[in-house]
Design an enzyme around this catalytic site. Structure first.
Site, mmCIF file in Angstrom:
data_model
loop_
_atom_site.group_PDB
_atom_site.id
_atom_site.type_symbol
_atom_site.label_atom_id
_atom_site.label_comp_id
_atom_site.label_asym_id
_atom_site.label_seq_id
_atom_site.Cartn_x
_atom_site.Cartn_y
_atom_site.Cartn_z
ATOM 1 N N ARG A 115 0.857 -1.181 0.000
ATOM 2 C CA ARG A 115 0.000 0.000 0.000
ATOM 3 C C ARG A 115 0.891 1.227 0.000
ATOM 4 O O ARG A 115 1.721 1.391 0.897
ATOM 5 C CB ARG A 115 -0.910 -0.015 1.227
ATOM 6 C CG ARG A 115 -1.708 1.266 1.385
ATOM 7 C CD ARG A 115 -2.696 1.207 2.563
ATOM 8 N NE ARG A 115 -3.346 2.493 2.689
ATOM 9 C CZ ARG A 115 -3.198 3.325 3.713
ATOM 10 N NH1 ARG A 115 -2.452 3.002 4.743
ATOM 11 N NH2 ARG A 115 -3.818 4.489 3.725
ATOM 12 N N HIS A 159 -2.913 10.965 1.037
ATOM 13 C CA HIS A 159 -2.353 10.738 2.370
ATOM 14 C C HIS A 159 -1.775 12.075 2.832
ATOM 15 O O HIS A 159 -0.579 12.223 3.037
ATOM 16 C CB HIS A 159 -1.307 9.617 2.330
ATOM 17 C CG HIS A 159 -1.068 8.962 3.662
ATOM 18 N ND1 HIS A 159 -1.231 7.610 3.885
ATOM 19 C CD2 HIS A 159 -0.672 9.477 4.847
ATOM 20 C CE1 HIS A 159 -0.936 7.318 5.149
ATOM 21 N NE2 HIS A 159 -0.585 8.434 5.761
ATOM 22 N N GLU A 205 -7.154 8.283 6.658
ATOM 23 C CA GLU A 205 -7.366 8.888 7.983
ATOM 24 C C GLU A 205 -7.943 10.281 7.929
ATOM 25 O O GLU A 205 -7.304 11.257 8.318
ATOM 26 C CB GLU A 205 -6.061 8.892 8.789
ATOM 27 C CG GLU A 205 -5.563 7.504 9.102
ATOM 28 C CD GLU A 205 -4.626 7.453 10.312
ATOM 29 O OE1 GLU A 205 -4.309 8.503 10.869
ATOM 30 O OE2 GLU A 205 -4.250 6.330 10.686
ATOM 31 N N ASN A 332 -7.293 1.606 9.685
ATOM 32 C CA ASN A 332 -5.988 1.676 10.335
ATOM 33 C C ASN A 332 -6.225 1.407 11.810
ATOM 34 O O ASN A 332 -7.010 2.107 12.454
ATOM 35 C CB ASN A 332 -5.367 3.066 10.158
ATOM 36 C CG ASN A 332 -5.080 3.393 8.701
ATOM 37 O OD1 ASN A 332 -5.285 2.566 7.820
ATOM 38 N ND2 ASN A 332 -4.583 4.596 8.448
ATOM 39 N N TYR A 334 -4.459 0.924 15.406
ATOM 40 C CA TYR A 334 -3.275 1.021 16.255
ATOM 41 C C TYR A 334 -3.572 0.673 17.707
ATOM 42 O O TYR A 334 -2.720 0.188 18.431
ATOM 43 C CB TYR A 334 -2.682 2.434 16.182
ATOM 44 C CG TYR A 334 -1.955 2.683 14.870
ATOM 45 C CD1 TYR A 334 -0.616 2.346 14.733
ATOM 46 C CD2 TYR A 334 -2.619 3.217 13.778
ATOM 47 C CE1 TYR A 334 0.052 2.545 13.536
ATOM 48 C CE2 TYR A 334 -1.965 3.418 12.569
ATOM 49 C CZ TYR A 334 -0.621 3.081 12.457
ATOM 50 O OH TYR A 334 0.035 3.265 11.271
ATOM 51 N N GLU A 393 -3.437 -0.188 8.018
ATOM 52 C CA GLU A 393 -2.247 0.119 8.817
ATOM 53 C C GLU A 393 -2.368 -0.533 10.180
ATOM 54 O O GLU A 393 -3.446 -0.580 10.761
ATOM 55 C CB GLU A 393 -2.073 1.639 9.059
ATOM 56 C CG GLU A 393 -1.621 2.403 7.845
ATOM 57 C CD GLU A 393 -1.470 3.896 8.109
ATOM 58 O OE1 GLU A 393 -1.208 4.297 9.262
ATOM 59 O OE2 GLU A 393 -1.627 4.664 7.146
HETATM 60 C C1 PNW Z 1 -1.120 7.203 10.985
HETATM 61 N N1 PNW Z 1 -3.575 8.335 16.809
HETATM 62 O O1 PNW Z 1 -1.221 8.319 11.813
HETATM 63 C C2 PNW Z 1 -0.794 7.704 9.589
HETATM 64 O O2 PNW Z 1 -1.714 7.228 8.616
HETATM 65 C C3 PNW Z 1 0.604 7.427 9.163
HETATM 66 O O3 PNW Z 1 0.963 8.316 8.137
HETATM 67 C C4 PNW Z 1 1.511 7.511 10.366
HETATM 68 O O4 PNW Z 1 2.856 7.520 10.048
HETATM 69 C C5 PNW Z 1 1.160 6.350 11.268
HETATM 70 O O5 PNW Z 1 -0.222 6.309 11.546
HETATM 71 C C6 PNW Z 1 1.932 6.333 12.568
HETATM 72 O O6 PNW Z 1 1.668 7.461 13.328
HETATM 73 C C7 PNW Z 1 -1.786 8.252 13.058
HETATM 74 O O7 PNW Z 1 -3.399 9.321 17.563
HETATM 75 C C8 PNW Z 1 -1.644 9.348 13.858
HETATM 76 O O8 PNW Z 1 -4.273 7.412 17.214
HETATM 77 C C9 PNW Z 1 -2.249 9.379 15.100
HETATM 78 C C10 PNW Z 1 -2.967 8.298 15.552
HETATM 79 C C11 PNW Z 1 -3.098 7.182 14.749
HETATM 80 C C12 PNW Z 1 -2.501 7.164 13.517
#
Ligand code: PNW
Length: 487
Positions: A115, A159, A205, A332, A334, A393
């Site tokens: 991706r 992005h 995002e 995505n 996390y 992601e």
């Molecule tokens: C994403 N949060 O950003 C982005 O899509 C990427 O470009 C980035 O490098 C990656 O995750 C890592 O940070 C995020 O606060 C920024 O939960 C903030 C959050 C999640 C994803």
């Protein structure tokens, strides 16, 4: 492995029973050498997209080459005080020139998908008007190299790198016109690449770049808008998604498209039916301006009531466009954004705060909660009936220090990955239609406001030489893909 019990039963059937037969069979099993495991426990599906992810601005560099226009991130990152150590992404990890080598890195992992994002200002340096052939040619070269190596390209159209010209002349996402320009750009890219790229993501995002770029001002373009103006930005962004869906399908009928959103993922504190229901309702309400309106085609009553006179202004035709059916949804994932419990009081759920010692990875926002990779996809299926889901992601920043031998033994990232992947496996086993997983990220890169201080890669980048070095997690990921299960 065929269980001993099964073997015993089989043997019993074959011998026509009798106690002596049974004893003989048991002896034979005890004496037989241990065989290789033909059917691993908790397997991933044989057909699955295993990939990595990056984004144009974070990896490409070459910001002044081949007619590329400036983006809002060029301006923002060159504004003193915005990025850690005033770093910028003028070179980043130089993927623009090293993409062949980097496709080799993907191949070495055994991945079959990648991706990446397309830089809008490379294609339309002014955001609109006439396209820049050299820009599109770069992505054709990249995609052809991927395909030659058996790697399916998944292209994200936005992005976060909005052409600066559109920000300066038309107030960026504050204007409805940007949604139209985005659709025109998306349609053009699909017409050029649709013969070889079969999966497009519209915007990455939305939540992050809208709320943090236009609400708190932490990300580009660094605005702190009023609630009313912020709601209008949100509306233009989901409209851009809907119009782009239509433009992509019109330009390249065979391709599939959908969003790549970091859903606000509300996880039940305890997985009992009442808390699960509460977590679903929380997820629906907390994504009201993004996933919910896109997948339901209308703003929820709760959202409109809550925003009151600040609610977005919209037409019926716009709502229809926003609700254009998606072929799939990318999420995505996390972390759990909230742990949730059912509540007797309105709105029927309670969001629990993270405790003071809840474990975190390297980024200050990054609470660890592997079950997020189970609940995220499950919510997509159960709340909105999504039939094709990609984890666009997942990954983490970690300490990533080289040892004396130059190795990066990132056991912290391996721990993270192992536990998240086990949860994804559980979701798939229960019939949640997750079709692919993209690890963020292939290699260390420009991590927005954290610059080069926070590393997310499976490959370590030596920023002095731009050499790429596989971390322990790269070995782990490769072995998992090969074995088809978590190791
Ligand atoms: C994403 N949060 O950003 C982005 O899509 C990427 O470009 C980035 O490098 C990656 O995750 C890592 O940070 C995020 O606060 C920024 O939960 C903030 C959050 C999640 C994803």
């Amino acid at each position: 492995m065929e269980s001993n019990r099964r073997k015993l039963l089989k043997a019993l059937g074959a011998t026509g029973l009798g106690l002596s037969g049974l004893v003989k069979a048991a002896e034979a099993i005890a004496a037989s050498p241990k065989e290789a495991d033909p059917q691993p426990s908790r397997p991933f599906p044989g057909e699955f997209y295993w990939g990595t992810a990056t984004a144009a601005f974070q990896v490409e560099g070459a910001v002044n080459e081949d007619g590329r226009g400036k983006s809002i991130w060029d301006i923002f990152s060159h504004t003193p005080g915005k990025i850690k150590n005033n770093w910028n992404a003028d070179v980043a990890v130089d993927m623009y020139h090293r993409y062949r080598e980097d496709v080799g890195l993907m191949k070495a992992l055994g991945t079959n998908a990648y991706r990446f994002s397309i830089s809008w200002p490379r294609i339309f340096p002014e955001g609109k008007g006439s396209p820049n052939q050299k820009g599109i040619d770069f992505y054709k070269r990249l995609v052809d190299t991927l395909l030659e190596n058996g790697i399916q390209p998944f292209a994200t159209l936005y992005h976060w790198d909005l052409p600066q010209a559109l920000q300066a002349r038309e107030k960026g996402w504050q204007s409805r016109s940007i949604a139209e320009h985005f659709a025109a750009y998306a349609g053009y890219v699909a017409s050029q690449l649709g013969d070889r790229v079969k999966h497009f993501f519209t915007l990455n995002e939305m939540f992050t770049f809208v709320e943090w770029g236009h609400g708190t001002g932490l990300l580009a373009p660094g605005l702190k808008l009023s609630r009313k103006d912020l709601n209008q930005v949100r509306h233009h962004v989901v409209l851009a998604h809907g119009l782009a869906m239509q433009a992509i399908k019109a330009a390249a009928p065979g391709v599939k498209a959908g969003p790549a959103e970091n859903m606000v993922n509300a996880v039940p504190a305890i997985a009992t039916p009442e808390h699960i229901k509460a977590a679903q309702e929380a997820t629906r309400q907390l994504n009201a301006g993004y996933l919910t309106v896109m997948l339901e085609g209308q703003y929820t009553n709760e959202f409109l009531e809550k925003e009151g006179k600040d609610a977005p202004r919209f037409t019926e035709a716009e709502m229809k466009a926003i609700g254009t059916p998606v072929d799939f949804a990318g999420i995505n994932v996390y972390m759990p954004n909230h742990y949730v419990m059912a509540s007797d009081a309105k709105p029927g759920y309670e969001l629990l705060p993270f405790t003071k010692v809840h474990p975190k990875m390297a980024s200050s926002w990054h609470y660890v909660g592997p079950e997020a990779l189970y609940w995220g996809p499950r919510h997509m299926k159960e709340i909105w009936g999504v039939k094709e889901i990609y984890i666009t992601e997942n990954g983490c920043g970690a300490a990533d220090e080289q040892d004396k031998e130059g190795r990066i033994c990132d056991t912290d990232r391996v721990m993270f990955l192992r536990n998240y992947l086990l949860n994804m496996q559980q979701a798939i086993e229960e019939g949640i239609p997750v079709k692919g997983y993209f690890h963020w990220s292939l290699m260390d890169n420009f991590e927005w406001v954290s610059g080069y201080a926070t590393r997310f890669g499976l490959y370590y980048v030596d920023y002095k030489t731009l050499q790429r070095i596989p971390k322990l997690s790269a070995d782990f990921y490769r072995e998992v893909i090969k074995a088809g299960r978590v190791l």
